[in-house]
Write a protein that holds these residues in place. Sequence first.
Motif, PDB file in Angstrom:
ATOM      1  N   PRO A 193      67.586  51.749  24.737  1.00 40.75           N
ATOM      2  CA  PRO A 193      68.578  52.194  23.754  1.00 40.75           C
ATOM      3  C   PRO A 193      67.991  53.101  22.683  1.00 40.75           C
ATOM      4  CG  PRO A 193      67.927  49.934  23.300  1.00 40.75           C
ATOM      5  CD  PRO A 193      67.257  50.323  24.599  1.00 40.75           C
ATOM      6  N   ASN A 194      68.822  53.989  22.161  1.00 41.47           N
ATOM      7  CA  ASN A 194      68.526  54.795  20.973  1.00 41.47           C
ATOM      8  C   ASN A 194      67.281  55.655  21.097  1.00 41.47           C
ATOM      9  OD1 ASN A 194      70.740  53.543  19.662  1.00 41.47           O
ATOM     10  ND2 ASN A 194      69.437  51.803  19.134  1.00 41.47           N
ATOM     11  N   ASN A 195      66.929  56.044  22.326  1.00 39.07           N
ATOM     12  CA  ASN A 195      65.764  56.904  22.551  1.00 39.07           C
ATOM     13  C   ASN A 195      64.467  56.303  22.027  1.00 39.07           C
ATOM     14  OD1 ASN A 195      67.107  59.137  23.832  1.00 39.07           O
ATOM     15  ND2 ASN A 195      67.972  59.633  21.829  1.00 39.07           N
ATOM     16  N   ASN A 196      64.420  54.976  21.894  1.00 35.13           N
ATOM     17  CA  ASN A 196      63.225  54.322  21.380  1.00 35.13           C
ATOM     18  C   ASN A 196      62.142  54.232  22.449  1.00 35.13           C
ATOM     19  OD1 ASN A 196      64.316  53.869  18.853  1.00 35.13           O
ATOM     20  ND2 ASN A 196      65.092  51.845  19.380  1.00 35.13           N
ATOM     21  N   VAL A 197      60.912  54.002  21.986  1.00 34.38           N
ATOM     22  CA  VAL A 197      59.839  53.585  22.881  1.00 34.38           C
ATOM     23  C   VAL A 197      59.503  52.139  22.536  1.00 34.38           C
ATOM     24  CG1 VAL A 197      58.897  55.898  23.192  1.00 34.38           C
ATOM     25  CG2 VAL A 197      58.054  54.477  21.316  1.00 34.38           C
ATOM     26  N   ALA A 198      59.065  51.391  23.512  1.00 33.05           N
ATOM     27  CA  ALA A 198      58.803  49.980  23.255  1.00 33.05           C
ATOM     28  C   ALA A 198      57.881  49.406  24.311  1.00 33.05           C
ATOM     29  CB  ALA A 198      60.113  49.189  23.252  1.00 33.05           C
TER      30      ALA A 198
END
Length: 251
Positions: A193-198
Motif C-alpha cells: 500500500p501507499n508506494n511504501n517499502v517495508a
Amino acid sequence: MTKEKVGRIVWHDLFTPDVETSRSFYESVAGWSYIVEHATDFAWGGGHRDFVLATLDEEAGAGIVSQNLVLFEGWIPYVEVEDVDQAAKLAVKLEGSVVKPPFEVPGVGRNCLLRDPLGAFFGVSVSRHEYPAPARQFTHELYLSRSGVFPDNFYHQMCGWNLSPARNVPSSQRPISLKDEVLAICAAEPAVPNNNVAWVPSVRVDFLENALSKINSGPGSVLARHQNNKNTFENGLVCDATGALCCVVQN
C-alpha cells in the motif's frame, strides 16, 4: 554475541495497536504460544511493563509490543552486528536514519532501531546470550516495494549482504544473501500500500491453504498469492488482524 550470528536476522518485534488481537491471530494461523515476562525498565517506554514473547516448539523468535508506546507499527526484523553504536553511526553516514538510538535490553543485549535510505524500518542488535538465531517461526524475510527497488550498497555495508541476479525465480524477485546463504528476497509487489517499502517477515504455517482460509474468514485479509512453477500456491501476502503486513509460507 557469537560470530556466526553476525549478519543474520536474530529477532522480530511486532508493534501493534491491539496486543491481544495480534496474539490471537498468530496463535490461530501459525500455532504460536506466548510467554509473558515482566520488565522493570521496559525498553519501549520505561517503567514496569509486561512483554509478550511469541514461541513455537519452545523457541522464542519474536516479541509483541503495544504500538501505543512508540510512533510506528508493524513488523521489524533485527540483524546481528558486531557493534550497535558503530552501526548506528554508519547508517546515518549511508543516508539512513536513527529512529531509536542504541539502548540496552536487560538480559538480552543492545539494540537500535533504524530506517534505511528508502524508509524501511529495521533494527540492529548485539546479543548477550549464546542462543542460536531462531528458525522455527520464520523463513526468508521479504523486502517489498511496488517497483522492486533495494538500497543494496546500504545493506552491503551495514550487514554484509549482497543482492543477487534472479536465478530460478520470477524476474520480480531477487535473492539477498550473506556469503552463499539466502536470507531474504527483494520483491516487486503491487499489493504494497501507499508506494511504501517495508521489511515483511515470512511466517511459517503447517498448511498454507488452511492458513489463508482462516485469514480470509477472519479479521485479516489476503492481499496476493504467489505461485510456483507447478501452478500451486506456495505463499500469500496478507494483512494480519490489525493491519500489519506479513507473508505466510508453508513449512
